[in-house]
Scaffold this motif. Structure first.
Motif, PDB file in Angstrom:
ATOM      1  N   THR A 226       0.812  -1.222   0.000  1.00  0.00           N
ATOM      2  CA  THR A 226       0.000   0.000   0.000  1.00  0.00           C
ATOM      3  C   THR A 226       0.841   1.265   0.000  1.00  0.00           C
ATOM      4  OG1 THR A 226      -0.152   0.002   2.421  1.00  0.00           O
ATOM      5  CG2 THR A 226      -1.889  -1.161   1.204  1.00  0.00           C
ATOM      6  N   GLY A 227       2.127   1.132   0.371  1.00  0.00           N
ATOM      7  CA  GLY A 227       2.981   2.314   0.470  1.00  0.00           C
ATOM      8  C   GLY A 227       2.730   3.117   1.734  1.00  0.00           C
ATOM      9  N   HIS A 228       1.882   2.623   2.615  1.00  0.00           N
ATOM     10  CA  HIS A 228       1.567   3.305   3.870  1.00  0.00           C
ATOM     11  C   HIS A 228       2.327   2.617   4.998  1.00  0.00           C
ATOM     12  CE1 HIS A 228      -2.574   4.791   2.197  1.00  0.00           C
ATOM     13  NE2 HIS A 228      -1.538   5.190   1.481  1.00  0.00           N
ATOM     14  N   GLY A 229       3.470   3.133   5.307  1.00  0.00           N
ATOM     15  CA  GLY A 229       4.290   2.526   6.348  1.00  0.00           C
ATOM     16  C   GLY A 229       5.473   3.405   6.698  1.00  0.00           C
ATOM     17  N   GLY A 230       6.470   2.808   7.286  1.00  0.00           N
ATOM     18  CA  GLY A 230       7.641   3.560   7.706  1.00  0.00           C
ATOM     19  C   GLY A 230       8.605   3.833   6.577  1.00  0.00           C
ATOM     20  N   PHE A 231       8.120   4.408   5.491  1.00  0.00           N
ATOM     21  CA  PHE A 231       8.958   4.739   4.353  1.00  0.00           C
ATOM     22  C   PHE A 231       9.245   6.235   4.360  1.00  0.00           C
ATOM     23  CE2 PHE A 231       6.004   1.308   2.995  1.00  0.00           C
ATOM     24  CZ  PHE A 231       6.932   0.278   2.975  1.00  0.00           C
ATOM     25  N   GLU A 233       9.495   8.473   2.018  1.00  0.00           N
ATOM     26  CA  GLU A 233       8.600   9.296   1.200  1.00  0.00           C
ATOM     27  C   GLU A 233       7.254   9.504   1.893  1.00  0.00           C
ATOM     28  OE1 GLU A 233       6.666   9.381  -3.300  1.00  0.00           O
ATOM     29  OE2 GLU A 233       7.723   7.617  -2.571  1.00  0.00           O
ATOM     30  N   TYR A 234       6.726   8.414   2.492  1.00  0.00           N
ATOM     31  CA  TYR A 234       5.431   8.513   3.167  1.00  0.00           C
ATOM     32  C   TYR A 234       5.529   9.391   4.414  1.00  0.00           C
ATOM     33  CZ  TYR A 234       1.073   6.938   5.348  1.00  0.00           C
ATOM     34  OH  TYR A 234      -0.161   6.893   5.938  1.00  0.00           O
ATOM     35  N   LEU A 235       6.615   9.220   5.188  1.00  0.00           N
ATOM     36  CA  LEU A 235       6.785  10.019   6.399  1.00  0.00           C
ATOM     37  C   LEU A 235       7.040  11.489   6.067  1.00  0.00           C
ATOM     38  CD1 LEU A 235       8.985   7.545   8.482  1.00  0.00           C
ATOM     39  CD2 LEU A 235       6.530   7.985   8.729  1.00  0.00           C
ATOM     40  N   ASN A 236       7.717  11.736   4.952  1.00  0.00           N
ATOM     41  CA  ASN A 236       7.988  13.117   4.540  1.00  0.00           C
ATOM     42  C   ASN A 236       6.699  13.854   4.179  1.00  0.00           C
ATOM     43  OD1 ASN A 236       8.702  14.920   1.797  1.00  0.00           O
ATOM     44  ND2 ASN A 236      10.065  15.261   3.539  1.00  0.00           N
ATOM     45  N   ARG A 237       5.720  13.149   3.639  1.00  0.00           N
ATOM     46  CA  ARG A 237       4.450  13.776   3.289  1.00  0.00           C
ATOM     47  C   ARG A 237       3.737  14.333   4.515  1.00  0.00           C
ATOM     48  NH1 ARG A 237       1.309   9.173   0.372  1.00  0.00           N
ATOM     49  NH2 ARG A 237      -0.422  10.602   0.846  1.00  0.00           N
ATOM     50  N   PHE A 238       3.950  13.692   5.659  1.00  0.00           N
ATOM     51  CA  PHE A 238       3.296  14.134   6.887  1.00  0.00           C
ATOM     52  C   PHE A 238       4.255  14.868   7.823  1.00  0.00           C
ATOM     53  CE2 PHE A 238       0.902  10.512   5.297  1.00  0.00           C
ATOM     54  CZ  PHE A 238      -0.392  11.008   5.326  1.00  0.00           C
ATOM     55  N   PRO A 244      12.609  12.910   1.672  1.00  0.00           N
ATOM     56  CA  PRO A 244      11.854  11.752   1.183  1.00  0.00           C
ATOM     57  C   PRO A 244      12.742  10.621   0.679  1.00  0.00           C
ATOM     58  CG  PRO A 244      11.866  13.450  -0.486  1.00  0.00           C
ATOM     59  CD  PRO A 244      12.560  14.036   0.713  1.00  0.00           C
ATOM     60  N   SER A 245      14.061  10.852   0.667  1.00  0.00           N
ATOM     61  CA  SER A 245      14.987   9.836   0.153  1.00  0.00           C
ATOM     62  C   SER A 245      15.308   8.833   1.240  1.00  0.00           C
ATOM     63  CB  SER A 245      16.281  10.506  -0.332  1.00  0.00           C
ATOM     64  OG  SER A 245      16.008  11.447  -1.349  1.00  0.00           O
ATOM     65  N   CYS A 246      15.405   7.576   0.830  1.00  0.00           N
ATOM     66  CA  CYS A 246      15.802   6.548   1.780  1.00  0.00           C
ATOM     67  C   CYS A 246      17.316   6.458   1.813  1.00  0.00           C
ATOM     68  CB  CYS A 246      15.194   5.199   1.399  1.00  0.00           C
ATOM     69  SG  CYS A 246      15.795   4.550  -0.172  1.00  0.00           S
ATOM     70  N   ILE A 247      17.847   5.705   2.746  1.00  0.00           N
ATOM     71  CA  ILE A 247      19.294   5.660   2.951  1.00  0.00           C
ATOM     72  C   ILE A 247      20.011   5.079   1.733  1.00  0.00           C
ATOM     73  CG2 ILE A 247      19.157   3.411   4.094  1.00  0.00           C
ATOM     74  CD1 ILE A 247      21.479   4.372   5.882  1.00  0.00           C
ATOM     75  N   CYS A 248      19.392   4.127   1.060  1.00  0.00           N
ATOM     76  CA  CYS A 248      20.043   3.553  -0.123  1.00  0.00           C
ATOM     77  C   CYS A 248      20.118   4.583  -1.241  1.00  0.00           C
ATOM     78  CB  CYS A 248      19.304   2.308  -0.580  1.00  0.00           C
ATOM     79  SG  CYS A 248      17.579   2.596  -0.992  1.00  0.00           S
ATOM     80  N   ASP A 249      19.120   5.468  -1.343  1.00  0.00           N
ATOM     81  CA  ASP A 249      19.136   6.515  -2.361  1.00  0.00           C
ATOM     82  C   ASP A 249      20.252   7.509  -2.090  1.00  0.00           C
ATOM     83  OD1 ASP A 249      18.321   7.869  -4.622  1.00  0.00           O
ATOM     84  OD2 ASP A 249      16.898   9.118  -3.527  1.00  0.00           O
TER      85      ASP A 249
END
Length: 312
Positions: A226-231, A233-238, A244-249
């Motif tokens: 669903t993309g609704h989790g501890g990601f 990008e999702y956390l950055n929206r709120f 919004p970048s993850c550590i691998c990015d």
């Protein structure tokens, strides 16, 4: 429903092999029943025997939405109707559907066909007739059963007359409601502007409905699909995370920056020998360069103080 004291206990004799059939065939009239669903059609049949001869055959047509279970029940009910018409005293009714036989046997089951069959059996009992219900193994080479199977298939495949039975089963109603509900869900799902992440995994809601039955959902699977989790990008929206970048990015970007830096660095820093400085270069230029280095390092060293500069 009759009072429990007035109920007649109905037994079912199981016939496993040909020897069992031969030892349970001494009846004035034997009636073989069967039901079939083939080619989109549903049919039932009776094959009535006296001795070793078939004396009568019946084909019964059912509506296309009916089930084989209903066809088997209809055949049993029809067999009891026919048995009531005979003057003989002993009857053997044979079916290869244990579910249909148990429905007739169970007084708590209020299926209309089962209720009518029990009423017919009770009426024959009051007339002094003996009726025995038998379960026989399907496709075991028994002549009467094979004949009933042939008639039932013919009724299912070739009958174009008005159905002898057209009551809609509950299973068909449930299936119809489920199908229409899924179609409407799929229409809204595909035309909606949400669930973009979920649509990557499940582009079709109807297929997703079938697929999700094959695995057990967990909190991690739900977040991932669903993309609704501890990601990030999702956390950055709120506003729960700055980037919004993850550590691998981030690591990939650093690696790319290092590669670009390597390509634009002066050649002398990539192992190419530095060309010799021309002789007679002004001493003031060297001293000015050293003073600039000291200034960047946070010190204000006099241009001539080479001993302090050599410590850098």
């Amino acid at each position: 429903m009759p009072h429990p004291a007035e109920r007649e206990e109905l037994g079912v004799v199981r016939l496993v092999n040909l020897d069992d059939v031969n030892s349970n065939s001494e009846f004035d009239v034997r009636i073989f029943t069967d039901g079939s669903k083939i080619g989109g059609g549903v049919g039932a049949s009776l094959s009535i025997w006296k001795g070793e001869t078939e004396t009568k055959a019946h084909k019964l047509a059912l509506s296309k939405y009916c089930t084989v279970y209903q066809a088997e029940l209809l055949a049993l009910c029809k067999a009891t109707r026919e048995a009531k018409k005979y003057a003989e005293k002993s009857f053997g009714i044979y079916s290869d559907s244990m579910a249909a036989l148990q429905t007739v046997q169970n007084h708590s089951c209020l299926h209309p066909l089962a209720v009518e069959a029990r009423e017919n059996l009770k009426a024959m009992s009051l007339q002094g007739k003996v009726v025995t219900l038998h379960w026989i193994k399907a496709h075991a080479g028994l002549e009467g059963n094979e004949r009933a199977d042939e008639l039932a298939k013919g009724a299912a495949a070739g009958s174009k007359r008005k159905p002898d039975y057209d009551q809609c089963p509950v299973s068909f109603v449930k299936r119809s409601i489920r199908t229409s509900t899924l179609d409407e869900w799929n229409r809204r799902y595909k035309s909606g502007e949400t669930a973009s992440i979920t649509k990557l995994f499940f582009p079709d809601a109807v297929k997703a409905y079938r697929m999700t039955k094959k695995f057990t959902p967990t909190n991690l699977k739900t977040q991932l699909m669903t993309g609704h989790g501890g990601f990030s990008e999702y956390l950055n929206r709120f506003k729960c995370k700055e980037s919004p970048s993850c550590i691998c990015d981030i690591k990939n970007r650093l690696r790319s920056a290092q590669q670009e830096q390597h390509e634009v660095l002066p050649k002398q820093q990539q192992g190419t020998p530095e060309p010799p400085e021309p002789q007679g270069a002004p001493q003031k230029q060297t001293e000015a360069s050293l003073h600039h280095v000291d200034h960047v390092d946070g010190r204000d060293t006099a241009p001539g103080n080479t001993s302090e500069v050599s410590l850098l």
